[in-house]
Write an enzyme that holds these catalytic residues in place. Sequence first.
Site, PDB file in Angstrom:
ATOM      1  N   ASP A 149      -7.431  18.694  11.038  1.00  0.00           N
ATOM      2  CA  ASP A 149      -8.288  18.163   9.984  1.00  0.00           C
ATOM      3  C   ASP A 149      -7.717  18.542   8.615  1.00  0.00           C
ATOM      4  OD1 ASP A 149     -10.315  17.311   8.367  1.00  0.00           O
ATOM      5  OD2 ASP A 149     -11.778  18.809   9.042  1.00  0.00           O
ATOM      6  N   GLY A 150      -7.552  17.530   7.772  1.00  0.00           N
ATOM      7  CA  GLY A 150      -6.980  17.749   6.450  1.00  0.00           C
ATOM      8  C   GLY A 150      -7.808  18.687   5.590  1.00  0.00           C
ATOM      9  N   GLU A 198      -2.367  15.103   9.823  1.00  0.00           N
ATOM     10  CA  GLU A 198      -3.106  13.946  10.373  1.00  0.00           C
ATOM     11  C   GLU A 198      -4.014  14.458  11.481  1.00  0.00           C
ATOM     12  OE1 GLU A 198      -3.439  10.302  10.336  1.00  0.00           O
ATOM     13  OE2 GLU A 198      -4.766  10.869  11.992  1.00  0.00           O
ATOM     14  N   TYR A 220      -6.634  -6.075   3.386  1.00  0.00           N
ATOM     15  CA  TYR A 220      -7.720  -5.120   3.159  1.00  0.00           C
ATOM     16  C   TYR A 220      -8.937  -5.882   2.645  1.00  0.00           C
ATOM     17  CZ  TYR A 220      -4.970  -0.850   3.774  1.00  0.00           C
ATOM     18  OH  TYR A 220      -4.229   0.173   4.296  1.00  0.00           O
ATOM     19  N   TYR A 252       0.834  -1.204   0.000  1.00  0.00           N
ATOM     20  CA  TYR A 252       0.000   0.000   0.000  1.00  0.00           C
ATOM     21  C   TYR A 252       0.868   1.253   0.000  1.00  0.00           C
ATOM     22  CZ  TYR A 252      -3.348   3.474   1.624  1.00  0.00           C
ATOM     23  OH  TYR A 252      -4.123   4.596   1.749  1.00  0.00           O
ATOM     24  N   GLN A 253       1.768   1.359   0.970  1.00  0.00           N
ATOM     25  CA  GLN A 253       2.552   2.601   1.146  1.00  0.00           C
ATOM     26  C   GLN A 253       3.423   2.902  -0.073  1.00  0.00           C
ATOM     27  OE1 GLN A 253       1.686   3.695   4.167  1.00  0.00           O
ATOM     28  NE2 GLN A 253       2.165   2.209   5.773  1.00  0.00           N
ATOM     29  N   ASP A 272       0.489   7.020  10.472  1.00  0.00           N
ATOM     30  CA  ASP A 272       1.445   5.959  10.816  1.00  0.00           C
ATOM     31  C   ASP A 272       2.856   6.271  10.338  1.00  0.00           C
ATOM     32  OD1 ASP A 272       1.543   4.687   7.949  1.00  0.00           O
ATOM     33  OD2 ASP A 272      -0.569   4.854   8.428  1.00  0.00           O
ATOM     34  N   ASP A 332      -3.843   9.731   2.174  1.00  0.00           N
ATOM     35  CA  ASP A 332      -3.799   8.382   2.753  1.00  0.00           C
ATOM     36  C   ASP A 332      -4.833   8.328   3.861  1.00  0.00           C
ATOM     37  OD1 ASP A 332      -3.169   5.940   3.772  1.00  0.00           O
ATOM     38  OD2 ASP A 332      -1.330   6.591   4.762  1.00  0.00           O
ATOM     39  N   SER A 333      -6.076   8.151   3.480  1.00  0.00           N
ATOM     40  CA  SER A 333      -7.156   8.286   4.459  1.00  0.00           C
ATOM     41  C   SER A 333      -7.716   6.935   4.856  1.00  0.00           C
ATOM     42  CB  SER A 333      -8.275   9.130   3.863  1.00  0.00           C
ATOM     43  OG  SER A 333      -8.939   8.393   2.868  1.00  0.00           O
TER      44      SER A 333
END
Length: 306
Positions: free
Chosen positions: A154-155, A123, A242, A78-79, A103, A173-174
Site C-alpha cells: 500500500d502506497g 504498487e 478516459y 497520460y504516461q 503497468d 499514478d493512481s
Amino acid sequence: DTNNTSKEADGISSVIPGWFSEISPMWPGEAHSLKVEKVLFQGKSDYQNVMVFQSSTYGKVLVLDGVIQLTERDECAYQEMITHLPLCSIPNPKKVLVIGGGDGGVLREVSRHSSVEQIDICEIDKMVVDVSKQYFPDVAVGYDDPRVKLHIGDGVAFLKAVPEGTYDAIIVDSSDPIGPAQELFEKPFFESVAKALRPGGVVCTQAESIWLHMHIIEDIVANCRQIFKGSVNYAWTTVPTYPSGMIGFMLCSTEGPLVDFKHPVNPIDKDESCCKSKRPLKFYNSEIHSAAFCLPSFAKKVIESK
Ligand code: SAM
C-alpha cells in the site's frame, strides 16, 4: 450464473452486446463504450477485478473494477504527461518514487531521464504488474531499467516509512478514489508526500476531470494549498478513453528552491539520449507542457479561489 456476474463486474454488460461499456457512479448518466474483439484475461485479485481485452480501435485495454486504466493507443498522452510535467520542471531529478502505476508506463517515462539514479515504485496489486508484463510489453518495458525497484504494498503505508526529504519527485499514478486508491486522495496522504520530498521537491498526482469531478478537485487543491508551501498548480491532458476525454494532474512543490511548473527548466525533448533505446516521445513536448496549465475559465475560477 457466475460467469455473467464476473463479466458484469468487468463492465462487459448487455448495454450494447459485444461492447465494453464503462458504467460507474463516478460518472452517472454516461458510459463510454469500446467494441470488444476478444477478452484476453479476466481475474480477481485481493483488491480488484482485472481484465484485459482486445478492442477494435484502441489496441489492448486494461480494465480494473470496470474502469479503463489504459489502452495501447492513447496511454502515451497520460504516461508522458504525468511523468515529464514534474520531472522537466526541476533540474537534475535523482530520486523518484512512483505510487500505483503497476503497468510500468510511468517507469518507462521516468527512465528517459539520464539524471535519475533511483526509481522506486510501490504498487498495491501484483496482479496488475504480472498482467501488464504479459499483455502490455511496450508499457511494462519500464521494469527493465536497472534503476527500478518494485515494492508490492500500500502506497500510504510505504510513504509513512520513507525518511524525511528522500525524494526529488513523487508521481502518484493512481486509480479513481473508489476502492484501494481512496486514501491516495486524502489529506494525511498528501502530508506524507510533502514530508518525503526534499525542499523544492515536486509531486504530480492524478487529479481527475474538470468536467466530472470539480468537487474532488476543489478538495485536492484546498488540501494542497495548505500542505505544499512552494507552488500549487493544476494541469490537464486529453485521453480519449478516459471519462470525459481528459484527465488532470495536481502539481505541487515543497518550500525551498522555487519551482515554476509552467516553464520547464529540464527540457527532455531536446535531449536525444532519452529516446536512443526507446520509442520516441509521442505526446509530450515543451510547448504542450506550458499549455497544459492553461485552464478553461470555469475551472480556473474555482481552482484559483481555493
Ligand atoms: N498508468 C495508468 C494509465 O496509463 O492510465 C493508470 C492507472 S494505474 C494502473 C493505477 C494503479 O494504482 C493500479 O494498478 C492500482 O492497483 C494502484 N493502486 C491503487 N491504490 C493503491 C494504493 N493504495 N497503493 C499503491 N497502489 C495503488
